[in-house]
Design a protein around this motif. Structure first.
Motif, PDB file in Angstrom:
ATOM      1  N   GLN A 194       0.825  -1.213   0.000  1.00 22.60           N
ATOM      2  CA  GLN A 194       0.000   0.000   0.000  1.00 22.60           C
ATOM      3  C   GLN A 194       0.862   1.268   0.000  1.00 22.60           C
ATOM      4  OE1 GLN A 194      -2.351  -1.067   3.497  1.00 22.60           O
ATOM      5  NE2 GLN A 194      -4.224  -1.076   2.261  1.00 22.60           N
ATOM      6  N   LEU A 195       1.953   1.238   0.788  1.00 23.80           N
ATOM      7  CA  LEU A 195       2.876   2.371   0.813  1.00 23.80           C
ATOM      8  C   LEU A 195       3.514   2.596  -0.559  1.00 23.80           C
ATOM      9  CD1 LEU A 195       4.791   1.946   4.216  1.00 23.80           C
ATOM     10  CD2 LEU A 195       3.347   3.875   3.558  1.00 23.80           C
ATOM     11  N   VAL A 196       3.921   1.499  -1.199  1.00 18.79           N
ATOM     12  CA  VAL A 196       4.559   1.605  -2.522  1.00 18.79           C
ATOM     13  C   VAL A 196       3.569   2.153  -3.554  1.00 18.79           C
ATOM     14  CG1 VAL A 196       5.578   0.276  -4.416  1.00 18.79           C
ATOM     15  CG2 VAL A 196       6.290  -0.167  -2.055  1.00 18.79           C
ATOM     16  N   HIS A 197       2.318   1.674  -3.494  1.00 19.55           N
ATOM     17  CA  HIS A 197       1.283   2.184  -4.412  1.00 19.55           C
ATOM     18  C   HIS A 197       1.039   3.674  -4.178  1.00 19.55           C
ATOM     19  CE1 HIS A 197      -0.453  -2.123  -4.928  1.00 19.55           C
ATOM     20  NE2 HIS A 197       0.412  -1.836  -5.879  1.00 19.55           N
ATOM     21  N   TRP A 198       1.001   4.076  -2.913  1.00 23.93           N
ATOM     22  CA  TRP A 198       0.807   5.484  -2.555  1.00 23.93           C
ATOM     23  C   TRP A 198       1.941   6.330  -3.131  1.00 23.93           C
ATOM     24  CZ3 TRP A 198       1.124   7.396   3.241  1.00 23.93           C
ATOM     25  CH2 TRP A 198       0.680   8.727   3.329  1.00 23.93           C
ATOM     26  N   ARG A 199       3.181   5.887  -2.919  1.00 25.32           N
ATOM     27  CA  ARG A 199       4.352   6.614  -3.422  1.00 25.32           C
ATOM     28  C   ARG A 199       4.300   6.716  -4.945  1.00 25.32           C
ATOM     29  NH1 ARG A 199       9.935   3.694  -2.377  1.00 25.32           N
ATOM     30  NH2 ARG A 199       9.006   2.336  -3.946  1.00 25.32           N
ATOM     31  N   THR A 200       3.991   5.599  -5.623  1.00 20.18           N
ATOM     32  CA  THR A 200       3.935   5.590  -7.089  1.00 20.18           C
ATOM     33  C   THR A 200       2.840   6.523  -7.599  1.00 20.18           C
ATOM     34  OG1 THR A 200       4.709   3.297  -7.074  1.00 20.18           O
ATOM     35  CG2 THR A 200       3.728   4.107  -9.121  1.00 20.18           C
ATOM     36  N   ALA A 201       1.714   6.553  -6.898  1.00 25.71           N
ATOM     37  CA  ALA A 201       0.605   7.427  -7.294  1.00 25.71           C
ATOM     38  C   ALA A 201       1.022   8.897  -7.240  1.00 25.71           C
ATOM     39  CB  ALA A 201      -0.597   7.189  -6.384  1.00 25.71           C
ATOM     40  N   ILE A 202       1.734   9.285  -6.186  1.00 27.54           N
ATOM     41  CA  ILE A 202       2.153  10.692  -6.068  1.00 27.54           C
ATOM     42  C   ILE A 202       3.262  11.004  -7.063  1.00 27.54           C
ATOM     43  CG2 ILE A 202       2.903  12.507  -4.478  1.00 27.54           C
ATOM     44  CD1 ILE A 202       0.092  11.340  -3.944  1.00 27.54           C
ATOM     45  N   PHE A 203       4.170  10.048  -7.328  1.00 24.09           N
ATOM     46  CA  PHE A 203       5.150  10.219  -8.413  1.00 24.09           C
ATOM     47  C   PHE A 203       4.413  10.548  -9.721  1.00 24.09           C
ATOM     48  CE2 PHE A 203       8.576   7.192  -6.497  1.00 24.09           C
ATOM     49  CZ  PHE A 203       9.225   8.263  -5.899  1.00 24.09           C
ATOM     50  N   THR A 204       3.349   9.782  -9.990  1.00 21.07           N
ATOM     51  CA  THR A 204       2.584   9.954 -11.232  1.00 21.07           C
ATOM     52  C   THR A 204       1.970  11.341 -11.315  1.00 21.07           C
ATOM     53  OG1 THR A 204       2.077   7.583 -11.256  1.00 21.07           O
ATOM     54  CG2 THR A 204       0.687   9.005 -12.611  1.00 21.07           C
ATOM     55  N   ILE A 205       1.386  11.811 -10.210  1.00 22.07           N
ATOM     56  CA  ILE A 205       0.735  13.129 -10.212  1.00 22.07           C
ATOM     57  C   ILE A 205       1.772  14.234 -10.429  1.00 22.07           C
ATOM     58  CG2 ILE A 205      -0.544  14.781  -8.778  1.00 22.07           C
ATOM     59  CD1 ILE A 205      -2.000  12.268  -7.591  1.00 22.07           C
ATOM     60  N   PHE A 206       2.939  14.123  -9.800  1.00 20.75           N
ATOM     61  CA  PHE A 206       4.009  15.093 -10.048  1.00 20.75           C
ATOM     62  C   PHE A 206       4.375  15.099 -11.539  1.00 20.75           C
ATOM     63  CE2 PHE A 206       4.690  15.514  -5.531  1.00 20.75           C
ATOM     64  CZ  PHE A 206       5.441  16.670  -5.371  1.00 20.75           C
ATOM     65  N   ALA A 207       4.537  13.912 -12.131  1.00 17.50           N
ATOM     66  CA  ALA A 207       4.988  13.816 -13.524  1.00 17.50           C
ATOM     67  C   ALA A 207       3.953  14.392 -14.494  1.00 17.50           C
ATOM     68  CB  ALA A 207       5.285  12.358 -13.876  1.00 17.50           C
ATOM     69  N   VAL A 208       2.672  14.044 -14.316  1.00 19.02           N
ATOM     70  CA  VAL A 208       1.675  14.520 -15.284  1.00 19.02           C
ATOM     71  C   VAL A 208       1.416  16.024 -15.135  1.00 19.02           C
ATOM     72  CG1 VAL A 208       0.553  12.282 -15.545  1.00 19.02           C
ATOM     73  CG2 VAL A 208      -0.369  13.911 -13.868  1.00 19.02           C
ATOM     74  N   THR A 209       1.616  16.563 -13.923  1.00 16.22           N
ATOM     75  CA  THR A 209       1.483  18.012 -13.750  1.00 16.22           C
ATOM     76  C   THR A 209       2.578  18.732 -14.538  1.00 16.22           C
ATOM     77  OG1 THR A 209       0.664  17.594 -11.514  1.00 16.22           O
ATOM     78  CG2 THR A 209       1.220  19.848 -12.040  1.00 16.22           C
ATOM     79  N   GLY A 210       3.816  18.228 -14.439  1.00 17.32           N
ATOM     80  CA  GLY A 210       4.908  18.796 -15.222  1.00 17.32           C
ATOM     81  C   GLY A 210       4.668  18.657 -16.714  1.00 17.32           C
ATOM     82  N   LEU A 211       4.165  17.489 -17.139  1.00 19.63           N
ATOM     83  CA  LEU A 211       3.898  17.246 -18.560  1.00 19.63           C
ATOM     84  C   LEU A 211       2.832  18.202 -19.092  1.00 19.63           C
ATOM     85  CD1 LEU A 211       3.650  13.902 -20.401  1.00 19.63           C
ATOM     86  CD2 LEU A 211       1.729  15.469 -20.583  1.00 19.63           C
ATOM     87  N   GLY A 212       1.759  18.385 -18.339  1.00 17.16           N
ATOM     88  CA  GLY A 212       0.680  19.265 -18.786  1.00 17.16           C
ATOM     89  C   GLY A 212       1.140  20.705 -18.932  1.00 17.16           C
ATOM     90  N   PHE A 213       1.907  21.174 -17.950  1.00 20.74           N
ATOM     91  CA  PHE A 213       2.402  22.554 -17.993  1.00 20.74           C
ATOM     92  C   PHE A 213       3.346  22.763 -19.177  1.00 20.74           C
ATOM     93  CE2 PHE A 213       5.917  25.434 -16.866  1.00 20.74           C
ATOM     94  CZ  PHE A 213       5.215  26.638 -16.845  1.00 20.74           C
ATOM     95  N   PHE A 271       8.524  15.664 -11.389  1.00 19.90           N
ATOM     96  CA  PHE A 271       7.936  16.852 -12.030  1.00 19.90           C
ATOM     97  C   PHE A 271       8.865  17.327 -13.151  1.00 19.90           C
ATOM     98  CE2 PHE A 271       7.383  21.400 -12.587  1.00 19.90           C
ATOM     99  CZ  PHE A 271       6.006  21.528 -12.684  1.00 19.90           C
ATOM    100  N   SER A 272      10.169  17.387 -12.855  1.00 23.64           N
ATOM    101  CA  SER A 272      11.150  17.812 -13.861  1.00 23.64           C
ATOM    102  C   SER A 272      11.134  16.884 -15.066  1.00 23.64           C
ATOM    103  CB  SER A 272      12.561  17.849 -13.256  1.00 23.64           C
ATOM    104  OG  SER A 272      12.625  18.744 -12.175  1.00 23.64           O
ATOM    105  N   ILE A 273      11.070  15.567 -14.807  1.00 29.48           N
ATOM    106  CA  ILE A 273      11.024  14.586 -15.900  1.00 29.48           C
ATOM    107  C   ILE A 273       9.764  14.802 -16.746  1.00 29.48           C
ATOM    108  CG2 ILE A 273      10.747  12.121 -16.424  1.00 29.48           C
ATOM    109  CD1 ILE A 273      12.524  11.640 -13.848  1.00 29.48           C
ATOM    110  N   GLY A 274       8.649  15.090 -16.072  1.00 31.60           N
ATOM    111  CA  GLY A 274       7.400  15.379 -16.784  1.00 31.60           C
ATOM    112  C   GLY A 274       7.534  16.590 -17.699  1.00 31.60           C
TER     113      GLY A 274
END
Length: 407
Positions: free
Chosen positions: A9-28, A148-151
């Motif tokens: 559950q912790l790993v899924h939580w971490r991966t989910a927040i990684f994803t949100i950081f990345a897609v926010t950077g990608l969208g911007f 975020f930077s990678i995104g």
């Protein structure tokens, strides 16, 4: 009370927040990469583009203000459901306004939703990231910011390809919006409901306490000391993003292509250090990491300003990027040290940092018009020094499991 999460559950939580950081950077970056096409489609000039960017920036400041209220009332997880929708829909509406409606006003409306949604999401994803970091008991915040930077790198790269292939702005931005919404909202399904991020259904009395807590954190001197760390490093990062290419061209008499290469060197150095920085912080501690990196950023920027030739300027840019990489994420980590007020403190710290990002570049632009771009960068050197002197405020409080370091 929060229930203990299993390792998966912790790993899924971490991966989910990684994803949100990345897609926010990608969208911007998807929007930012198409500005020349936006200018052409809307038949506007640099001033018109500047007004659009101002609309997005003003909406972002509103989003920062609302984020604290949303976290106190509904929590970070539920709040991001709304703000990611605002961000994604804003990107899509901007694309519609540019290519099909050819409407300056509709584009501005899209950018207002995009700016508001992005800045509010930024605060909340940092609240979640801080909670993940505390749950793992080691420094992870720089890695979140690396995503975020990678995104942004992926978003900019795709934008270059879309422009080269003649793909319309709307089709590009709609695809980006779809990725933001599908991946971002999908990731939220793996974010647990936690009291530490105010996601629980608290009674009205508790919500009142949280509103009071969100206000009270602004009376804590540590908030402003952490803010000083983040302010200096946000200026160091933001000034490079907005003015480095111009400083290379106008200050060092180089080509625009060389300016773009310099910005790439800066971005790569920053991203690499965000990926690698966590273990260093866990080894030598948050305070010493910040001090060493403040010196690195300051020396790099001075080398760039005074560089007699291009190789020395590029070494300076790399040191500047590496040194500026961890100030912002480690400030977020420091703000989250006390779990009982982590959401309020991270929101406040994020607000100070993002205000520097949003307001810094226009102020530097005005000053550089008076004294020249390279002379203006000495102000950033002074702010980096201020950040270094304030680094002691990032010392972990008693009981915090993150950032103390070990030898």
């Amino acid at each position: 009370m929060d229930s203990a999460l299993t390792r998966p559950q912790l790993v899924h939580w971490r991966t989910a927040i990684f994803t949100i950081f990345a897609v926010t950077g990608l969208g911007f970056a998807s929007w930012a990469s198409r500005l020349p096409a936006v200018k052409q489609e809307l038949a506007t000039d640099d001033f018109g583009i500047g007004v659009l960017l101002f609309v997005a920036g003003a909406a972002s400041i509103v989003g920062l203000t609302l984020a604290n209220i949303i976290v106190a009332r509904w929590g970070a997880r539920r709040g991001m459901l709304v703000t990611l929708l605002s961000f994604g829909i804003g990107v899509a509406v901007a694309g519609l306004g540019v290519q099909f409606a050819h409407s300056y006003a509709l584009t501005a409306v899209g950018l207002a939703f995009m700016g508001l949604g992005m800045s509010a999401t930024d605060v909340m994803m940092n609240v979640e990231a801080a909670a993940v970091e505390q749950a793992f008991g080691r420094t992870l915040m720089p890695l979140f910011h690396a995503f975020f930077s990678i995104g942004t790198v992926i978003g900019a790269g795709v934008g270059i390809a879309m422009a080269a292939w003649g793909v319309g702005v709307a089709w590009h931005l709609w695809a980006a919006a779809a990725i933001v919404l599908l991946a971002g909202l999908g990731a939220l399904a793996y974010v647990p409901t936690r009291e530490i991020t105010h996601d629980d259904d608290a009674p009205v009395a508790t919500r009142r306490e949280r509103f009071a807590e969100a206000v009270a954190v602004w009376r804590d001197p540590r908030t402003y000391a952490i803010g000083a760390i983040m302010l200096g490093m946000a200026f160091a990062e933001g000034s490079a993003n907005d003015w480095l290419t111009i400083a290379v061209v106008d200050g060092h008499d180089q080509t625009q292509a060389t300016g773009a290469i310099a910005l790439t060197v800066f971005s790569v150095a920053m991203t690499l250090f965000r990926i690698l920085g966590g273990p260093m912080v866990d080894r030598i501690g948050r305070v010493w990491s910040l001090r060493i990196l403040a010196v690195t950023a300051g020396v790099g920027l001075v080398m760039f300003i005074l560089a007699p030739n291009l190789p020395i300027a590029f070494v300076g840019v790399a040191l500047w990027g590496a040194g500026a990489s961890l100030g912002f994420p480690l400030g977020m980590s420091a703000a989250a040290d006390d779990p009982s007020k982590a959401a309020a403190s991270v929101s406040a710290a994020a607000t100070i940092g993002y205000l520097a990002f949003l307001c810094g570049p226009p102020v530097l632009g005005w000053i550089s018009h008076q004294i020249g771009i390279l002379n203006t960068l000495w102000i950033i050197v002074a702010l980096i020094a201020m950040s270094g002197f304030a680094s002691g405020a990032a010392k972990p409080i008693a009981g915090s499991k993150v950032g103390a370091g070990h030898h």
